[in-house]
Design an enzyme around this catalytic site. Structure first.
Site, PDB file in Angstrom:
ATOM      1  N   VAL A 144      15.796 -94.771 -15.447  1.00 22.94           N
ATOM      2  CA  VAL A 144      15.064 -95.914 -14.917  1.00 22.94           C
ATOM      3  C   VAL A 144      16.092 -96.908 -14.389  1.00 22.94           C
ATOM      4  O   VAL A 144      17.029 -97.276 -15.112  1.00 22.94           O
ATOM      5  CB  VAL A 144      14.238 -96.561 -16.053  1.00 22.94           C
ATOM      6  CG1 VAL A 144      13.485 -97.779 -15.547  1.00 22.94           C
ATOM      7  CG2 VAL A 144      13.283 -95.542 -16.664  1.00 22.94           C
ATOM      8  N   CYS A 145      15.933 -97.352 -13.165  1.00 25.05           N
ATOM      9  CA  CYS A 145      16.914 -98.283 -12.580  1.00 25.05           C
ATOM     10  C   CYS A 145      16.899 -99.607 -13.328  1.00 25.05           C
ATOM     11  O   CYS A 145      15.849-100.251 -13.468  1.00 25.05           O
ATOM     12  CB  CYS A 145      16.594 -98.531 -11.113  1.00 25.05           C
ATOM     13  SG  CYS A 145      17.552 -99.898 -10.449  1.00 25.05           S
ATOM     14  N   ILE A 146      18.062-100.035 -13.761  1.00 23.53           N
ATOM     15  CA  ILE A 146      18.151-101.248 -14.577  1.00 23.53           C
ATOM     16  C   ILE A 146      17.728-102.500 -13.814  1.00 23.53           C
ATOM     17  O   ILE A 146      17.008-103.350 -14.349  1.00 23.53           O
ATOM     18  CB  ILE A 146      19.569-101.410 -15.192  1.00 23.53           C
ATOM     19  CG1 ILE A 146      19.597-102.589 -16.162  1.00 23.53           C
ATOM     20  CG2 ILE A 146      20.647-101.574 -14.135  1.00 23.53           C
ATOM     21  CD1 ILE A 146      20.801-102.618 -17.075  1.00 23.53           C
ATOM     22  N   ALA A 183      14.031-102.406 -13.285  1.00 23.33           N
ATOM     23  CA  ALA A 183      13.356-102.519 -14.580  1.00 23.33           C
ATOM     24  C   ALA A 183      13.382-103.954 -15.104  1.00 23.33           C
ATOM     25  O   ALA A 183      12.367-104.470 -15.582  1.00 23.33           O
ATOM     26  CB  ALA A 183      14.004-101.569 -15.584  1.00 23.33           C
TER      27      ALA A 183
END
Lengths: 140, 101, 119
Positions: free
Chosen positions: C77-79, C82
């Site tokens: 999940v892209c930080i 997110a």
């Protein structure tokens, strides 16, 4: 913008940078206008990160994506960050291949002179040829 | 190259854009998925456009999406139907793919 | 063949994540590998462990988890995406991990194909 971008991308470090020496042709295809949705901004964040991987990166702007590059964006009144200056900073990241489809500009009554950064204006056919030569096409 | 379109042609111009760019490119293929499967149906105002494209490029539609939308008896002859496995094969067979989002 | 997958839309609102799941499943059934799935834009909502669909509907989050566990898929999940949307370690579903956008570029480099699912 550079520093703010780093913050926006969560202060990513590049420990996991691929060290295999593979150089692939990456094309980021931008077809959406800025501000109406977040796609253009988050696409730009991917583009900036890709610069750290020493890949052969190009950007294509088609359809409403050409609006990302128009001069004179003032976003103060909508309280959204104006990220258009970042396109001018791409050169500093060695991202210099910016292709704009001629037909998309013409359909919108725009010319190259309306854009805030140096681009190569290409016909649809040339854009198609360029796309076909890529290893990875990421579209937004 | 495989091009994937997932938008209804009656709602926006994504299919038009895709065909403008790659509609005349020999060796290109187009896969219609999700709401784009409506472009694969007979008797609509889009049919002519799709048939013109089919003279140059290969056109496929994702059968599970066709069926889900009740379009199974309306598909244009010559459009090849694929399931998800066929979708995977198309991606594997072409050197790269682009989703026209 | 190695297929990397990018998912750019959230759960239930748009079919993109369903299509991505069916594609990943079919690729694995055909003997291909799916080493990584990268969740970007609203796609980060696929990783919320607080998702509770009605009992008669598919559970998109747990379906991803099961597939990842059974086939050793790295679900990233892209930080940045997110954090913007309130997906954090505390509400992250198991089998997902939060990391940087570099993981997407790396997946593009390492996989034979990258397929994007979105709106």
């Amino acid at each position: 913008m550079g520093e703010e971008m780093t913050e926006a991308t969560g202060g990513i470090d590049f420990e996991d940078e691929d060290a295999s020496g593979v150089i692939k042709k990456f094309m980021f295809v931008n077809r959406k206008a800025p501000y109406g949705t977040i796609y253009a901004l988050e696409a730009l964040e991917v583009v900036l990160i890709s610069a750290a991987f020493d890949q052969d990166v190009s950007l294509a702007f088609l359809d409403d994506g050409v609006y990302q590059l128009v001069k004179g964006q003032h976003t103060k009144a909508i309280d959204v960050k104006n990220f258009s200056p970042t396109y001018r900073a791409l050169e500093g990241y060695d991202i210099e291949k910016l292709y704009v489809e001629k037909e998309s500009l013409e359909q919108r009554g725009l010319t190259e002179a309306d854009l805030l950064v140096d681009v190569e204006v290409m016909s649809s056919a040339d854009i198609a040829k360029m796309m076909a030569e890529q290893d990875v096409v990421i579209s937004f | 190259m495989l091009h994937i379109v997932n938008k209804s042609p009656f709602e926006n111009q994504t299919l038009d854009s895709c065909l403008r760019v790659v509609g005349n490119v020999q060796g290109a293929a187009l896969l219609l998925t999700e709401d784009a499967v409506f472009a694969a149906t007979k008797g609509s105002i889009i049919e002519g456009k799709i048939k013109t494209a089919m003279s140059t490029i290969k056109v496929y539609a994702l059968w599970p999406d066709v069926e889900a939308r009740g379009m199974q008896d309306r598909v244009i002859e010559g459009i090849k139907m694929v399931d998800y496995g066929g979708f995977v094969d198309l991606v594997a067979e072409h050197s790269n793919c682009q989703s026209w989002l | 063949m190695k297929f990397a997958i990018m998912v750019n839309e959230g759960v239930y609102q748009h079919q993109a994540t369903d299509s991505a799941y069916q594609f990943a499943k079919a690729a694995i059934e055909k003997g291909h590998e799916v080493p990584r799935i990268f969740f970007y834009h609203d796609g980060v909502y696929n990783a919320s462990r607080l998702t509770e669909p009605p009992a008669d509907d598919r559970n998109i989050v747990s379906r991803w988890q099961k597939l990842a566990k059974e086939h050793n898929i790295d679900m990233v999940v892209c930080i940045a995406a997110a954090m913007r949307r309130g997906i954090k370690e505390e509400n992250l579903a198991e089998n997902f991990r939060i990391s940087g956008l570099g993981q997407l570029v790396e997946a593009g480099i390492q996989a034979d194909r990258l397929v994007v699912f979105g709106d």
